[in-house]
Design a protein around this motif. Structure first.
Motif, PDB file in Angstrom:
ATOM      1  N   ALA A   1      39.272  86.995  15.242  1.00 43.85           N
ATOM      2  CA  ALA A   1      39.848  87.079  16.586  1.00 43.85           C
ATOM      3  C   ALA A   1      39.235  86.020  17.499  1.00 43.85           C
ATOM      4  CB  ALA A   1      39.644  88.474  17.165  1.00 43.85           C
ATOM      5  N   LEU A   2      37.938  85.813  17.394  1.00 47.13           N
ATOM      6  CA  LEU A   2      37.280  84.800  18.214  1.00 47.13           C
ATOM      7  C   LEU A   2      37.762  83.407  17.841  1.00 47.13           C
ATOM      8  CD1 LEU A   2      35.297  84.156  20.441  1.00 47.13           C
ATOM      9  CD2 LEU A   2      33.462  84.239  18.753  1.00 47.13           C
ATOM     10  N   ARG A   3      37.940  83.144  16.555  1.00 50.14           N
ATOM     11  CA  ARG A   3      38.476  81.837  16.141  1.00 50.14           C
ATOM     12  C   ARG A   3      39.868  81.621  16.725  1.00 50.14           C
ATOM     13  NH1 ARG A   3      35.935  83.430  11.247  1.00 50.14           N
ATOM     14  NH2 ARG A   3      37.930  84.177  10.457  1.00 50.14           N
ATOM     15  N   LEU A   4      40.695  82.642  16.707  1.00 54.86           N
ATOM     16  CA  LEU A   4      42.028  82.527  17.284  1.00 54.86           C
ATOM     17  C   LEU A   4      41.931  82.287  18.783  1.00 54.86           C
ATOM     18  CD1 LEU A   4      45.086  82.597  17.186  1.00 54.86           C
ATOM     19  CD2 LEU A   4      44.966  85.097  17.289  1.00 54.86           C
ATOM     20  N   ALA A   5      41.018  82.962  19.442  1.00 51.47           N
ATOM     21  CA  ALA A   5      40.843  82.778  20.888  1.00 51.47           C
ATOM     22  C   ALA A   5      40.503  81.323  21.203  1.00 51.47           C
ATOM     23  CB  ALA A   5      39.746  83.711  21.404  1.00 51.47           C
ATOM     24  N   VAL A   6      39.630  80.733  20.401  1.00 51.88           N
ATOM     25  CA  VAL A   6      39.265  79.329  20.610  1.00 51.88           C
ATOM     26  C   VAL A   6      40.479  78.434  20.394  1.00 51.88           C
ATOM     27  CG1 VAL A   6      37.851  77.425  19.707  1.00 51.88           C
ATOM     28  CG2 VAL A   6      36.826  79.669  20.108  1.00 51.88           C
TER      29      VAL A   6
ATOM     30  N   ARG B   1      42.026  76.195   6.047  1.00 53.43           N
ATOM     31  CA  ARG B   1      40.918  75.245   5.921  1.00 53.43           C
ATOM     32  C   ARG B   1      41.029  74.104   6.934  1.00 53.43           C
ATOM     33  NH1 ARG B   1      35.697  75.124   4.084  1.00 53.43           N
ATOM     34  NH2 ARG B   1      35.099  73.083   4.775  1.00 53.43           N
ATOM     35  N   ALA B   2      42.238  73.593   7.156  1.00 56.11           N
ATOM     36  CA  ALA B   2      42.422  72.499   8.104  1.00 56.11           C
ATOM     37  C   ALA B   2      42.044  72.930   9.518  1.00 56.11           C
ATOM     38  CB  ALA B   2      43.862  72.004   8.058  1.00 56.11           C
ATOM     39  N   ALA B   3      42.424  74.149   9.895  1.00 59.57           N
ATOM     40  CA  ALA B   3      42.081  74.650  11.225  1.00 59.57           C
ATOM     41  C   ALA B   3      40.571  74.849  11.342  1.00 59.57           C
ATOM     42  CB  ALA B   3      42.821  75.949  11.505  1.00 59.57           C
ATOM     43  N   LEU B   4      39.946  75.341  10.285  1.00 60.93           N
ATOM     44  CA  LEU B   4      38.495  75.502  10.294  1.00 60.93           C
ATOM     45  C   LEU B   4      37.813  74.147  10.447  1.00 60.93           C
ATOM     46  CD1 LEU B   4      35.869  77.081   9.982  1.00 60.93           C
ATOM     47  CD2 LEU B   4      36.149  76.875   7.501  1.00 60.93           C
ATOM     48  N   ASP B   5      38.260  73.146   9.694  1.00 56.01           N
ATOM     49  CA  ASP B   5      37.676  71.808   9.804  1.00 56.01           C
ATOM     50  C   ASP B   5      37.837  71.253  11.216  1.00 56.01           C
ATOM     51  OD1 ASP B   5      36.816  71.828   7.185  1.00 56.01           O
ATOM     52  OD2 ASP B   5      38.596  70.770   6.429  1.00 56.01           O
ATOM     53  N   ALA B   6      38.993  71.493  11.832  1.00 58.29           N
ATOM     54  CA  ALA B   6      39.221  71.032  13.204  1.00 58.29           C
ATOM     55  C   ALA B   6      38.247  71.717  14.170  1.00 58.29           C
ATOM     56  CB  ALA B   6      40.663  71.288  13.618  1.00 58.29           C
ATOM     57  N   LEU B   7      38.029  73.016  13.985  1.00 56.23           N
ATOM     58  CA  LEU B   7      37.075  73.729  14.833  1.00 56.23           C
ATOM     59  C   LEU B   7      35.651  73.203  14.633  1.00 56.23           C
ATOM     60  CD1 LEU B   7      38.215  77.451  14.654  1.00 56.23           C
ATOM     61  CD2 LEU B   7      38.175  75.988  16.661  1.00 56.23           C
ATOM     62  N   LEU B   8      35.290  72.930  13.393  1.00 57.84           N
ATOM     63  CA  LEU B   8      33.950  72.416  13.117  1.00 57.84           C
ATOM     64  C   LEU B   8      33.746  71.042  13.749  1.00 57.84           C
ATOM     65  CD1 LEU B   8      33.545  73.561   9.411  1.00 57.84           C
ATOM     66  CD2 LEU B   8      32.309  74.425  11.406  1.00 57.84           C
ATOM     67  N   GLN B   9      34.803  70.245  13.763  1.00 58.04           N
ATOM     68  CA  GLN B   9      34.724  68.933  14.424  1.00 58.04           C
ATOM     69  C   GLN B   9      34.567  69.109  15.929  1.00 58.04           C
ATOM     70  OE1 GLN B   9      35.392  65.518  13.498  1.00 58.04           O
ATOM     71  NE2 GLN B   9      35.046  66.007  11.351  1.00 58.04           N
ATOM     72  N   ARG B  10      35.320  70.037  16.491  1.00 58.18           N
ATOM     73  CA  ARG B  10      35.312  70.245  17.942  1.00 58.18           C
ATOM     74  C   ARG B  10      34.040  70.945  18.405  1.00 58.18           C
ATOM     75  NH1 ARG B  10      40.146  73.209  21.361  1.00 58.18           N
ATOM     76  NH2 ARG B  10      39.249  72.803  23.385  1.00 58.18           N
ATOM     77  N   TYR B  11      33.559  71.888  17.615  1.00 57.37           N
ATOM     78  CA  TYR B  11      32.375  72.668  17.972  1.00 57.37           C
ATOM     79  C   TYR B  11      31.360  72.624  16.829  1.00 57.37           C
ATOM     80  CZ  TYR B  11      35.663  74.496  21.387  1.00 57.37           C
ATOM     81  OH  TYR B  11      36.578  74.613  22.384  1.00 57.37           O
ATOM     82  N   PRO B  12      30.657  71.515  16.673  1.00 59.24           N
ATOM     83  CA  PRO B  12      29.704  71.416  15.562  1.00 59.24           C
ATOM     84  C   PRO B  12      28.554  72.413  15.704  1.00 59.24           C
ATOM     85  CG  PRO B  12      29.533  69.505  17.006  1.00 59.24           C
ATOM     86  CD  PRO B  12      30.683  70.327  17.499  1.00 59.24           C
ATOM     87  N   ASP B  13      28.039  72.838  14.591  1.00 55.61           N
ATOM     88  CA  ASP B  13      26.906  73.768  14.574  1.00 55.61           C
ATOM     89  C   ASP B  13      25.639  72.987  14.912  1.00 55.61           C
ATOM     90  OD1 ASP B  13      24.951  75.627  14.080  1.00 55.61           O
ATOM     91  OD2 ASP B  13      25.581  76.055  12.029  1.00 55.61           O
ATOM     92  N   PRO B  14      25.011  73.300  16.052  1.00 60.65           N
ATOM     93  CA  PRO B  14      23.823  72.530  16.451  1.00 60.65           C
ATOM     94  C   PRO B  14      22.619  72.759  15.528  1.00 60.65           C
ATOM     95  CG  PRO B  14      24.190  74.344  17.972  1.00 60.65           C
ATOM     96  CD  PRO B  14      25.358  74.322  17.018  1.00 60.65           C
ATOM     97  N   SER B  15      22.660  73.803  14.718  1.00 58.68           N
ATOM     98  CA  SER B  15      21.507  74.095  13.855  1.00 58.68           C
ATOM     99  C   SER B  15      21.597  73.372  12.511  1.00 58.68           C
ATOM    100  CB  SER B  15      21.404  75.608  13.610  1.00 58.68           C
ATOM    101  OG  SER B  15      22.521  76.070  12.879  1.00 58.68           O
ATOM    102  N   SER B  16      22.736  72.679  12.262  1.00 58.37           N
ATOM    103  CA  SER B  16      22.821  72.008  10.944  1.00 58.37           C
ATOM    104  C   SER B  16      22.601  70.525  11.056  1.00 58.37           C
ATOM    105  CB  SER B  16      24.165  72.278  10.299  1.00 58.37           C
ATOM    106  OG  SER B  16      25.233  72.028  11.151  1.00 58.37           O
TER     107      SER B  16
END
Length: 56
Positions: free
Chosen positions: A6-11, A41-56
């Protein structure tokens, strides 16, 4: 309810996490039409590009 999905959809809808958590369940259902969120997977990759994990 699958809260992470749900949070991913909200974003994807342009809501910030803070705005998402301020919604009532009735408001969320009105925004999404009660649809179950999904993320390929494509949507997940787009989210990772837009909001990178600062801990990695």
């Amino acid at each position: 309810m699958d809260w992470p999905a749900a949070l991913r959809l909200a974003v994807r809808l342009g809501l910030t996490p803070h705005a998402f958590w301020q919604l009532s369940l009735a408001e969320w259902r009105a925004l999404t039409g009660g649809a179950a969120p999904s993320l390929d997977r494509a949507a997940l990759d787009a989210l990772l590009q837009r909001y990178p994990d600062p801990s990695s």
